[in-house]
Design an enzyme around this catalytic site. Structure first.
Site, PDB file in Angstrom:
ATOM      1  N   ASP A 210      19.741  27.252 -75.221  1.00 19.73           N
ATOM      2  CA  ASP A 210      19.251  27.862 -73.918  1.00 19.73           C
ATOM      3  C   ASP A 210      17.942  27.104 -73.576  1.00 19.73           C
ATOM      4  OD1 ASP A 210      18.884  29.699 -71.754  1.00 19.73           O
ATOM      5  OD2 ASP A 210      19.594  31.157 -72.962  1.00 19.73           O
ATOM      6  N   GLY A 235      17.356  23.386 -74.616  1.00 16.26           N
ATOM      7  CA  GLY A 235      17.737  22.316 -73.559  1.00 16.26           C
ATOM      8  C   GLY A 235      18.301  22.870 -72.435  1.00 16.26           C
ATOM      9  N   ASP A 236      18.725  22.236 -71.182  1.00 17.35           N
ATOM     10  CA  ASP A 236      19.286  22.552 -69.999  1.00 17.35           C
ATOM     11  C   ASP A 236      20.721  22.074 -70.051  1.00 17.35           C
ATOM     12  OD1 ASP A 236      20.115  22.631 -67.706  1.00 17.35           O
ATOM     13  OD2 ASP A 236      18.389  22.390 -66.492  1.00 17.35           O
ATOM     14  N   LYS A 252      29.168  35.241 -69.259  1.00 15.83           N
ATOM     15  CA  LYS A 252      28.565  35.671 -68.002  1.00 15.83           C
ATOM     16  C   LYS A 252      27.549  34.248 -67.656  1.00 15.83           C
ATOM     17  CE  LYS A 252      26.630  39.596 -67.712  1.00 15.83           C
ATOM     18  NZ  LYS A 252      25.696  40.691 -67.946  1.00 15.83           N
ATOM     19  N   HIS A 255      29.990  32.814 -63.905  1.00 17.72           N
ATOM     20  CA  HIS A 255      29.858  33.540 -62.647  1.00 17.72           C
ATOM     21  C   HIS A 255      28.773  33.405 -61.953  1.00 17.72           C
ATOM     22  CE1 HIS A 255      28.030  37.509 -64.209  1.00 17.72           C
ATOM     23  NE2 HIS A 255      27.233  36.465 -64.631  1.00 17.72           N
TER      24      HIS A 255
END
Length: 345
Positions: A210, A235-236, A252, A255
């Protein structure tokens, strides 16, 4: 032809009109601490509750009676007057101390989500989220808006944790994941799903991937340093590399994004995934004709006002997985809020 006065006003419409009022009664009782005060089991009068919680007596009495009507409280009439106590459902789900407490997600809905929904009409007209109107924050970065302060980020993470405290085991047990030993939970947030995972599959390790600020909060607030089976990776995942693993959990996540972003992410996951590994999508699935479930349809409206994404059917998720290279796609409906889709490499 009769006049409109001859027609019965549908009861369902009346109930829908009051839906907002119902949820706000529950949210307000949670926020004021009504259920926490009554957790001990000692019944109290409305006057006593009002004094202890610092509210007006007239307002509290009406709030308590509304909670009785919603079966969140029970009332007993005595010679001294009405005495209120929690029902079982309130003790389990509405008190802060309960392991299955939904307090945090309710506060997030009350203080954040509802403000975005105030602009639902604008969202439908424009087809984009409403953070700019609700909070004066750019709508181009939904998670920058959700994490606009450490306090808001903590609320969001605690809210997501509370959801997995009652739904996590259902989705993780939908398939036998015991053969996957090295698991990455992409966007794992506060780690409640990771904790459910290592509890259900004790031979597995889970790495929460995350954003750096999310990871720091998770380490400080939610995951014990002694928990050696849960690791972290800052991280991204859209812009940074994704390490190799046997299984990737995206709960989740898809979405929140449009099809192009989902395809981009799944392609990266497929490339990083070990041969024989897989990806587990945890989402609330629409029926194939999109006629339900109602909860999922409402979640899709929430995606409109808060994110760049939408809820999808099992076929739509399967096509995204297939386009990324995944095969042997299986879908399991849990009968609960969230379902599971497994694709293998």
């Amino acid at each position: 032809m009769g006049s409109t006065e001859d027609l019965d006003y549908p009861q369902a419409i009346l109930q829908y009109n009051s839906g907002f009022l119902v949820s706000k009664v529950m949210f307000t009782a949670c926020e004021l601490g009504v259920f926490d005060l009554l957790e001990s089991g000692e019944p109290l009068s409305s006057d006593a509750i009002a004094v202890r919680l610092g509210t007006s007596t007239t307002g509290m009495e009406r709030l308590l009676d509304a909670c009785v009507g919603l079966k969140l409280l029970a009332v007993e009439l005595t010679e001294e007057g009405a005495l209120y106590r929690n029902t079982e459902i309130s003790n389990i789900y509405l008190t802060k101390s309960s392991p299955k407490s939904q307090y945090h997600i309710m506060m997030y809905y009350s203080n954040t989500v509802y403000l975005c929904w105030h602009y639902l009409t604008d969202a439908v007209r424009e087809g984009r989220n409403q953070y700019e109107r609700a909070f004066g924050i750019s709508c181009k970065d939904p998670f920058g808006a959700m994490h606009r302060s450490e306090e808001e980020m903590l609320k969001f993470m605690a809210g997501q944790n509370s959801v997995w405290s009652i739904c996590g085991r259902d989705v993780l047990a939908a398939f036998d994941l015991s053969s996957f030993r090295q698991i990455y939970d992409l966007g794992g947030g506060g780690g409640a799903l990771a904790q459910e995972c290592i509890s259900l599959y004790p031979n597995s390790t889970v790495t929460i991937y995350d954003l750096p600020k999310v990871v720091q909060v998770a380490k400080q607030q939610f995951i014990s340093p002694e928990e050696c089976r849960i690791a972290f990776h800052e991280g991204d995942f859209f812009n940074d590399s994704i390490p190799e693993a046997e299984l990737y959990i995206l709960s989740k996540i898809l979405h929140d994004w449009d099809d192009d972003k989902c395809s981009q992410l799944l392609a990266k996951v497929y490339k990083a995934c070990r041969p024989g590994g897989g990806v587990l999508l945890v989402e609330s699935l629409l029926s194939e004709d999109k006629s339900g479930p109602l909860e999922t349809q409402l979640y899709s409206m929430n995606m409109l006002v808060q994110t760049e994404g939408k809820e999808r059917t099992a076929t739509e998720y399967s096509k995204l997985l297939e386009a990324a290279g995944f095969a042997e796609i299986e879908v399991k409906r849990t009968g609960k809020i969230y379902d599971a889709v497994l694709g293998r490499k």
